[in-house]
Design a protein around this motif. Structure first.
Motif, PDB file in Angstrom:
ATOM      1  N   PHE A   1       0.819  -1.215   0.000  1.00  0.00           N
ATOM      2  CA  PHE A   1       0.000   0.000   0.000  1.00  0.00           C
ATOM      3  C   PHE A   1       0.847   1.256   0.000  1.00  0.00           C
ATOM      4  O   PHE A   1       0.525   2.234  -0.688  1.00  0.00           O
ATOM      5  CB  PHE A   1      -0.910  -0.042   1.226  1.00  0.00           C
ATOM      6  N   SER A   2       1.928   1.258   0.741  1.00  0.00           N
ATOM      7  CA  SER A   2       2.732   2.471   0.888  1.00  0.00           C
ATOM      8  C   SER A   2       3.467   2.856  -0.402  1.00  0.00           C
ATOM      9  O   SER A   2       4.068   3.926  -0.462  1.00  0.00           O
ATOM     10  CB  SER A   2       3.739   2.313   2.028  1.00  0.00           C
ATOM     11  N   ASN A   3       3.412   2.018  -1.406  1.00  0.00           N
ATOM     12  CA  ASN A   3       4.020   2.344  -2.703  1.00  0.00           C
ATOM     13  C   ASN A   3       3.104   3.176  -3.595  1.00  0.00           C
ATOM     14  O   ASN A   3       3.519   3.594  -4.675  1.00  0.00           O
ATOM     15  CB  ASN A   3       4.391   1.072  -3.463  1.00  0.00           C
ATOM     16  N   TYR A   4       1.868   3.424  -3.137  1.00  0.00           N
ATOM     17  CA  TYR A   4       0.864   4.024  -3.988  1.00  0.00           C
ATOM     18  C   TYR A   4       0.416   5.387  -3.486  1.00  0.00           C
ATOM     19  O   TYR A   4       0.110   5.568  -2.297  1.00  0.00           O
ATOM     20  CB  TYR A   4      -0.350   3.109  -4.106  1.00  0.00           C
ATOM     21  N   VAL A   5       0.367   6.320  -4.419  1.00  0.00           N
ATOM     22  CA  VAL A   5      -0.354   7.567  -4.192  1.00  0.00           C
ATOM     23  C   VAL A   5      -1.834   7.246  -4.227  1.00  0.00           C
ATOM     24  O   VAL A   5      -2.291   6.462  -5.065  1.00  0.00           O
ATOM     25  CB  VAL A   5       0.009   8.594  -5.279  1.00  0.00           C
TER      26      VAL A   5
ATOM     27  N   VAL B   1     -11.184  15.140  -5.858  1.00  0.00           N
ATOM     28  CA  VAL B   1     -11.520  15.629  -4.515  1.00  0.00           C
ATOM     29  C   VAL B   1     -10.252  15.872  -3.692  1.00  0.00           C
ATOM     30  O   VAL B   1     -10.043  16.961  -3.166  1.00  0.00           O
ATOM     31  CB  VAL B   1     -12.437  14.639  -3.780  1.00  0.00           C
ATOM     32  N   ALA B   2      -9.395  14.834  -3.606  1.00  0.00           N
ATOM     33  CA  ALA B   2      -8.207  14.966  -2.777  1.00  0.00           C
ATOM     34  C   ALA B   2      -7.185  13.908  -3.178  1.00  0.00           C
ATOM     35  O   ALA B   2      -7.538  12.875  -3.756  1.00  0.00           O
ATOM     36  CB  ALA B   2      -8.556  14.821  -1.295  1.00  0.00           C
ATOM     37  N   ARG B   3      -5.933  14.192  -2.830  1.00  0.00           N
ATOM     38  CA  ARG B   3      -4.856  13.257  -3.118  1.00  0.00           C
ATOM     39  C   ARG B   3      -3.866  13.286  -1.960  1.00  0.00           C
ATOM     40  O   ARG B   3      -3.674  14.328  -1.319  1.00  0.00           O
ATOM     41  CB  ARG B   3      -4.147  13.649  -4.416  1.00  0.00           C
ATOM     42  N   ILE B   4      -3.237  12.142  -1.705  1.00  0.00           N
ATOM     43  CA  ILE B   4      -2.260  12.062  -0.624  1.00  0.00           C
ATOM     44  C   ILE B   4      -1.049  11.285  -1.094  1.00  0.00           C
ATOM     45  O   ILE B   4      -1.170  10.298  -1.829  1.00  0.00           O
ATOM     46  CB  ILE B   4      -2.893  11.430   0.637  1.00  0.00           C
ATOM     47  N   SER B   5       0.124  11.751  -0.693  1.00  0.00           N
ATOM     48  CA  SER B   5       1.364  11.113  -1.102  1.00  0.00           C
ATOM     49  C   SER B   5       1.537   9.770  -0.414  1.00  0.00           C
ATOM     50  O   SER B   5       0.781   9.402   0.490  1.00  0.00           O
ATOM     51  CB  SER B   5       2.536  12.032  -0.762  1.00  0.00           C
TER      52      SER B   5
ATOM     53  N   GLY C   1       2.586  12.664   3.864  1.00  0.00           N
ATOM     54  CA  GLY C   1       3.090  13.978   4.231  1.00  0.00           C
ATOM     55  C   GLY C   1       2.621  15.119   3.359  1.00  0.00           C
ATOM     56  O   GLY C   1       2.723  16.293   3.746  1.00  0.00           O
ATOM     57  N   THR C   2       2.106  14.797   2.188  1.00  0.00           N
ATOM     58  CA  THR C   2       1.655  15.832   1.249  1.00  0.00           C
ATOM     59  C   THR C   2       0.238  15.535   0.801  1.00  0.00           C
ATOM     60  O   THR C   2      -0.072  14.406   0.423  1.00  0.00           O
ATOM     61  CB  THR C   2       2.577  15.898   0.022  1.00  0.00           C
TER      62      THR C   2
ATOM     63  N   ARG D   1       2.664   6.183  -9.597  1.00  0.00           N
ATOM     64  CA  ARG D   1       3.373   7.391 -10.011  1.00  0.00           C
ATOM     65  C   ARG D   1       3.219   8.504  -8.981  1.00  0.00           C
ATOM     66  O   ARG D   1       2.212   8.601  -8.295  1.00  0.00           O
ATOM     67  CB  ARG D   1       2.841   7.873 -11.362  1.00  0.00           C
ATOM     68  N   THR D   2       4.192   9.347  -8.891  1.00  0.00           N
ATOM     69  CA  THR D   2       4.151  10.477  -7.960  1.00  0.00           C
ATOM     70  C   THR D   2       3.145  11.522  -8.421  1.00  0.00           C
ATOM     71  O   THR D   2       2.402  12.081  -7.628  1.00  0.00           O
ATOM     72  CB  THR D   2       5.534  11.123  -7.835  1.00  0.00           C
ATOM     73  N   VAL D   3       3.117  11.776  -9.710  1.00  0.00           N
ATOM     74  CA  VAL D   3       2.177  12.730 -10.287  1.00  0.00           C
ATOM     75  C   VAL D   3       1.296  11.977 -11.275  1.00  0.00           C
ATOM     76  O   VAL D   3       1.792  11.398 -12.239  1.00  0.00           O
ATOM     77  CB  VAL D   3       2.898  13.889 -10.994  1.00  0.00           C
ATOM     78  N   VAL D   4       0.017  12.009 -11.034  1.00  0.00           N
ATOM     79  CA  VAL D   4      -0.929  11.280 -11.880  1.00  0.00           C
ATOM     80  C   VAL D   4      -1.798  12.293 -12.616  1.00  0.00           C
ATOM     81  O   VAL D   4      -2.499  13.087 -11.987  1.00  0.00           O
ATOM     82  CB  VAL D   4      -1.816  10.349 -11.047  1.00  0.00           C
ATOM     83  N   PRO D   5      -1.775  12.273 -13.935  1.00  0.00           N
ATOM     84  CA  PRO D   5      -2.576  13.257 -14.684  1.00  0.00           C
ATOM     85  C   PRO D   5      -4.057  12.943 -14.647  1.00  0.00           C
ATOM     86  O   PRO D   5      -4.486  11.843 -14.996  1.00  0.00           O
ATOM     87  CB  PRO D   5      -2.018  13.138 -16.108  1.00  0.00           C
TER      88      PRO D   5
END
Length: 122
Positions: free
Chosen positions: A29-33, A48-52, A56-57, A101-105
């Motif tokens: 689980f911790s590998n996923y945004v 709606v929302a996203r979490i790193s 932390g972000t 991915r860190t940034v998901v379009p």
């Protein structure tokens, strides 16, 4: 594969609160945004929302800033959405999503849950 199961939806009066949960299984689980999205009848699915990965972000859609809080518990493989000061326009099916991915379009997350209905009465 990652399986996502949302829970916690329901009917609430305007001004009330709900806490959604999304339980993940299948991979680390911790590998996923993680993200929350919603879709109202006749409307497009919206962010709606996203979490790193670490939690932390966080990022929020403009319509929920200051009212909703996303959080995660990597030990429990679960992401949460605390929704306060709910409004009738928050009525929608709420989905959680996961991606490595860190940034998901946009909506291009790899994995999606089935959704949970939230209805806010006026």
């Amino acid at each position: 594969q990652v399986q996502l199961v949302e829970s916690g939806g329901g009917l609430v009066q305007a001004g009330g609160s709900l806490r959604l949960s999304c339980a993940a299984s299948g991979r680390t689980f911790s590998n996923y945004v993680m993200g929350w999205f919603r879709q109202a009848p006749g409307k497009e699915r919206e962010f709606v929302a996203r979490i790193s990965r670490s939690g932390g972000t966080t990022y929020y859609g403009d319509s929920v800033k200051g009212r909703f809080t996303i959080s995660r518990d990597n030990a429990k493989n679960t992401v949460y959405l605390q929704m306060n000061s709910l409004k009738p326009e928050d009525t929608a099916v709420y989905y959680c999503a996961a991606d490595r991915r860190t940034v998901v379009p946009g909506l291009k997350y790899d994995y999606w849950g089935q959704g949970t209905q939230v209805t806010v009465s006026s």
